[in-house]
Design a protein around this motif. Sequence first.
Motif, PDB file in Angstrom:
ATOM      1  N   GLY A  23      -3.281  -6.624   1.814  1.00 14.76           N
ATOM      2  CA  GLY A  23      -2.753  -6.451   0.471  1.00 14.76           C
ATOM      3  C   GLY A  23      -3.821  -6.429  -0.606  1.00 14.76           C
ATOM      4  O   GLY A  23      -3.495  -6.493  -1.793  1.00 14.76           O
ATOM      5  N   SER A  28      -0.520  -2.098  -1.031  1.00 17.51           N
ATOM      6  CA  SER A  28       0.475  -2.940  -0.386  1.00 17.51           C
ATOM      7  C   SER A  28       0.798  -2.438   1.004  1.00 17.51           C
ATOM      8  O   SER A  28       0.297  -1.400   1.461  1.00 17.51           O
ATOM      9  CB  SER A  28       1.757  -2.968  -1.225  1.00 17.51           C
ATOM     10  OG  SER A  28       2.403  -1.713  -1.140  1.00 17.51           O
ATOM     11  N   ASP A  58       3.701  -8.941   2.729  1.00 17.98           N
ATOM     12  CA  ASP A  58       3.268  -7.702   3.369  1.00 17.98           C
ATOM     13  C   ASP A  58       3.155  -7.897   4.879  1.00 17.98           C
ATOM     14  O   ASP A  58       3.511  -7.011   5.659  1.00 17.98           O
ATOM     15  CB  ASP A  58       1.911  -7.259   2.804  1.00 17.98           C
ATOM     16  CG  ASP A  58       2.027  -6.646   1.421  1.00 17.98           C
ATOM     17  OD1 ASP A  58       3.166  -6.540   0.919  1.00 17.98           O
ATOM     18  OD2 ASP A  58       1.000  -6.274   0.834  1.00 17.98           O
TER      19      ASP A  58
END
Length: 310
Positions: A23, A28, A58
Amino acid sequence: MKTWYSICALDEGAEISIYDEIGAYGVSAKAFLADLGKLPDAAPLTLRLNSPGGSVFDAVAIYNTLKRHAGNVTVTIDGIAASAASYIAMAGDEIIMPENAFLMIHDPSGLVMGTAADMRSMAEALDKVGASLIKGYAAKSGKAEDEIAKLMAAETWFDASEAIDMGLADTLAAPVKMAARFDMSGFRNTPEAIVATMKAKADPVTVEPEPAPKPAVGSKAGPEPDPATIRTEAMAYAKTVVDLCRLAGQPQMAAGFLEAETSLEDVRKALIDARAAADPDISATHPQPGPAPQAKPWGDVIARTFKRKG
């Protein structure tokens, strides 16, 4: 834009590398999953991990997607799979660890700024994510969820043999040289072997570059920049930008700032303006105590939270 992962097509299947903070740089899991979705459903995947962790949200999304993948998933930990990265590793049908690799599990953590209700909401979210992590580690290891929960609460590091004994890895491989250095200061129980490696001046796997040509007579040449210093500064810059955007409630702006390499001063100004534009001015009809809206209190918060050095 720089990213923390790469996906390379092979003759059969693909190789995925996560060699950085999950991330990071404003990228992302959405981009990762989009790239992964371009692969055939039954393609065998090789996932190589060397990561200190990162965004747990994530990581959960990546884990779930890899678990749904129809093809075989082989995970190799090329150094460290800590925190969120260790959870992604659990998606592997086979997890391979070199003798000198490490895996770490701990409770998820998060940062929130706001009211008591905001903080309760974050605590509830972390509890839900933590319960999901426990189930994932327990499913792979075959251990009881209560046992996993205690290990997570204690921030537990496993070397390869310990991870295999615990059921968190399957296959022992020959030692490797660690391919990257990370800031491990945020962890409580980092093994001394990792601390020493991270503090080493030279990257063990970096090939020494050929000597630069001597400058022409009369010219001046400054000292060669240290790659490790450049990397550390880049990571610090990216983290500060992302943190500033999150603090200002504008996380979607981070990617643009990072791509343009916007200075931190300009980032602060842009976030203050964005926040001011987003907050309606109700002072005319409902006078508020404290400084006038023109004082832009979010600017004060950002300045106090992320003071510039020097």
